[in-house]
Design a protein around this motif. Sequence first.
Motif, PDB file in Angstrom:
ATOM      1  N   MET A 126       0.749  -1.121   0.170  1.00 47.28           N
ATOM      2  CA  MET A 126      -0.290   0.110  -0.566  1.00 47.28           C
ATOM      3  C   MET A 126       0.758   1.012   0.075  1.00 47.28           C
ATOM      4  N   LYS A 127       1.994   1.135   0.840  1.00 44.67           N
ATOM      5  CA  LYS A 127       3.068   2.454   0.615  1.00 44.67           C
ATOM      6  C   LYS A 127       3.327   2.650  -0.585  1.00 44.67           C
ATOM      7  N   GLU A 128       3.903   1.779  -1.180  1.00 42.34           N
ATOM      8  CA  GLU A 128       3.838   2.188  -3.180  1.00 42.34           C
ATOM      9  C   GLU A 128       3.253   2.175  -3.770  1.00 42.34           C
ATOM     10  N   TRP A 129       1.771   2.011  -3.994  1.00 48.19           N
ATOM     11  CA  TRP A 129       1.165   2.211  -4.306  1.00 48.19           C
ATOM     12  C   TRP A 129       0.314   3.590  -3.746  1.00 48.19           C
ATOM     13  N   LEU A 130       0.212   4.101  -2.904  1.00 50.83           N
ATOM     14  CA  LEU A 130       0.107   5.553  -2.648  1.00 50.83           C
ATOM     15  C   LEU A 130       1.762   6.431  -2.547  1.00 50.83           C
ATOM     16  N   ALA A 131       2.523   6.479  -2.776  1.00 51.56           N
ATOM     17  CA  ALA A 131       3.624   6.808  -2.798  1.00 51.56           C
ATOM     18  C   ALA A 131       3.309   8.208  -3.671  1.00 51.56           C
ATOM     19  N   GLY A 132       2.412   8.280  -4.884  1.00 49.97           N
ATOM     20  CA  GLY A 132       2.851   9.519  -5.508  1.00 49.97           C
ATOM     21  C   GLY A 132       1.771  10.461  -4.811  1.00 49.97           C
ATOM     22  N   ARG A 133       1.048  10.252  -3.905  1.00 54.51           N
ATOM     23  CA  ARG A 133      -0.244  10.623  -3.768  1.00 54.51           C
ATOM     24  C   ARG A 133       1.018  12.252  -3.492  1.00 54.51           C
ATOM     25  N   LYS A 134      -0.052  13.128  -3.456  1.00 53.86           N
ATOM     26  CA  LYS A 134       0.631  14.806  -3.642  1.00 53.86           C
ATOM     27  C   LYS A 134       1.057  15.878  -2.022  1.00 53.86           C
ATOM     28  N   GLY A 172      -0.010   3.457   7.278  1.00 56.75           N
ATOM     29  CA  GLY A 172       0.784   2.718   8.456  1.00 56.75           C
ATOM     30  C   GLY A 172       0.575   1.554   8.000  1.00 56.75           C
ATOM     31  N   GLU A 173       0.946   0.180   8.760  1.00 53.30           N
ATOM     32  CA  GLU A 173       0.942  -0.938   8.149  1.00 53.30           C
ATOM     33  C   GLU A 173       0.434  -1.464   9.556  1.00 53.30           C
ATOM     34  N   ALA A 174       0.047  -3.297   9.203  1.00 50.44           N
ATOM     35  CA  ALA A 174      -0.379  -3.746  10.526  1.00 50.44           C
ATOM     36  C   ALA A 174      -0.332  -5.269  10.556  1.00 50.44           C
ATOM     37  N   ASP A 175      -0.571  -6.241  11.905  1.00 47.06           N
ATOM     38  CA  ASP A 175       0.052  -7.329  11.212  1.00 47.06           C
ATOM     39  C   ASP A 175      -1.129  -7.688  11.198  1.00 47.06           C
ATOM     40  N   LEU A 379      -0.851  -5.345  -2.069  1.00 47.84           N
ATOM     41  CA  LEU A 379      -1.722  -4.754  -3.715  1.00 47.84           C
ATOM     42  C   LEU A 379      -1.494  -6.202  -4.144  1.00 47.84           C
ATOM     43  N   SER A 380      -2.576  -6.896  -4.770  1.00 49.80           N
ATOM     44  CA  SER A 380      -2.496  -8.195  -5.114  1.00 49.80           C
ATOM     45  C   SER A 380      -3.676  -7.847  -6.857  1.00 49.80           C
ATOM     46  N   ILE A 381      -2.911  -8.281  -8.139  1.00 49.82           N
ATOM     47  CA  ILE A 381      -3.971  -8.543  -9.244  1.00 49.82           C
ATOM     48  C   ILE A 381      -3.906 -10.117  -9.509  1.00 49.82           C
ATOM     49  N   VAL A 398     -10.177  -9.059 -14.796  1.00 50.12           N
ATOM     50  CA  VAL A 398      -9.053  -8.379 -13.548  1.00 50.12           C
ATOM     51  C   VAL A 398      -9.654  -7.697 -12.987  1.00 50.12           C
ATOM     52  N   ARG A 399      -8.659  -8.101 -11.285  1.00 51.14           N
ATOM     53  CA  ARG A 399      -9.437  -7.690 -10.207  1.00 51.14           C
ATOM     54  C   ARG A 399      -7.997  -7.029  -9.277  1.00 51.14           C
ATOM     55  N   ALA A 400      -8.051  -6.055  -8.704  1.00 51.37           N
ATOM     56  CA  ALA A 400      -7.271  -5.280  -7.944  1.00 51.37           C
ATOM     57  C   ALA A 400      -7.686  -5.660  -6.837  1.00 51.37           C
ATOM     58  N   GLU A 401      -6.697  -5.808  -5.772  1.00 59.44           N
ATOM     59  CA  GLU A 401      -7.736  -6.242  -4.463  1.00 59.44           C
ATOM     60  C   GLU A 401      -5.885  -5.217  -3.282  1.00 59.44           C
ATOM     61  N   LEU A 402      -6.999  -4.711  -2.339  1.00 58.08           N
ATOM     62  CA  LEU A 402      -6.213  -4.503  -1.173  1.00 58.08           C
ATOM     63  C   LEU A 402      -6.762  -5.004   0.431  1.00 58.08           C
ATOM     64  N   ARG A 403      -5.363  -5.372   0.486  1.00 56.75           N
ATOM     65  CA  ARG A 403      -6.156  -5.793   2.267  1.00 56.75           C
ATOM     66  C   ARG A 403      -5.184  -4.289   3.818  1.00 56.75           C
ATOM     67  N   ALA A 404      -5.727  -4.843   3.972  1.00 56.68           N
ATOM     68  CA  ALA A 404      -5.822  -3.208   5.344  1.00 56.68           C
ATOM     69  C   ALA A 404      -7.005  -3.262   5.977  1.00 56.68           C
ATOM     70  N   GLU A 405      -5.938  -2.066   6.825  1.00 61.31           N
ATOM     71  CA  GLU A 405      -7.459  -1.614   7.961  1.00 61.31           C
ATOM     72  C   GLU A 405      -7.280  -0.105   8.299  1.00 61.31           C
ATOM     73  N   GLN A 406      -8.484   0.557   8.552  1.00 57.93           N
ATOM     74  CA  GLN A 406      -9.110   1.653   8.396  1.00 57.93           C
ATOM     75  C   GLN A 406      -9.386   2.222  10.144  1.00 57.93           C
TER      76      GLN A 406
END
Length: 421
Positions: A126-134, A172-175, A379-381, A398-406
């Motif tokens: 997720m960090k790489e995916w959001l790296a381009g946020r302004k 951030g990250e979580a286990d 992030l998976s495809i 084609v499905r993109a998935e992100l496993r995360a928690e808010q």
Amino acid sequence: MTLREKLQALLKEAADIVAKAQEENRDFTDDEVTRINELKTETDDVEAKVKAADDAQAAAAAMAGKAARPPAAPLQVKDRQTDSDAVTFGERFVKSGLYAEFRKQHPSGLGQGSAVDIGRVKVGSMKEWLAGRKATAAPLQVALGHVQPVRMPMVDQVDRDNLTILDLISRGEADGPFEYLQVTGVTRNASVVPDEILPGDAAVKPTSTIQTELADAKPYTYADGYDVTNALLSDAPALATYMNGELEYSLDYVIEDKLLNGPGTSGEPKGILHTTGVQELTYTPGTDAMAQVKALRKAITKITTLPGGQVTACLMSPEDDEAWDLLQDEMGRFFGQGPFGQGPNTSWGRTRALSQRLAPGTVILGDWRQVALLDVEGLSILAFNQHKDYAQRNLVYVRAELRAEQVIWKPNRLIVVKPAA
């Protein structure tokens, strides 16, 4: 120095020039304008070279796949990592072992009715995916949400994309799942007291209280998909380009919706609009946006009077953003910058960010750093055609998935401003 290192150095130099001008609250100097134009030319040239190198590498991989003979057995492979040298998510997918095996089986493309099951390919975090946020991405790391309303020079070379909620929140990250205490309110009674307090004295040691509520942070799968043809799936460079554009739209849509509107039931996370402790302020709409303008100023006070309370941005719908821009005085002059102005859009000095997931009239403002999206599995495809009648129609899902928690650490640092019912 590699091409990508040179590109980052050029971007950083441009960002430093912008930051210095904003810090000193001034226009660009003539030398700075000249240098920015030079940096723009150099950046375009390096980006073109990087793209050419990437296209050549992807084309070589595709030709290598066509040269191999297809094995007889159908492909059924599970989760695998991608080529770590690939840069974009699309490139990582087409350079993965799973996609390479698929191309070896179908060097000349897919026939009608061919079974497709490439499997799950992890393309990044997720960090790489959001790296381009302004708002938070280096090197353009300015004070989050506090873009000063400075007068910009006549020639503006700075890219200012519209901000969204994903530019504002923490990451951030979580286990895995965990419980945490949401701070819904704080009562501070700190004071100066005598060194010695004798029995019967009125003065006592002060006591502050924190109102909290136990909350659960659970992992959820944020997913969205899109349809591609068999021909596009077999063309690695074109597929990588298509995926790089669609990944952001696909995941941004569902994550933004759940961060705001998630009900917290039926296997979905709880969003800001359903979280206990988030403040609320209502107003009576008028013929223009002025009633909302005044309500937002009152809402800012409700946040900033909290100990340590800050307003980093105001999130509003595109319709409300338009209404703010069209505000005029009695002589028809725009209150804001008008149709030919440039520079950051603000609400009482706080950045205006946009969300299509908010109903017109409703604005959320406060300290957006109290909202966090935590990466759990990255992030998976996945790509397969065992979906509806896609196999018969030569289409692939084609499905993109992100496993995360808010999580929302301090709900009381956010306030929802909306029309009175």
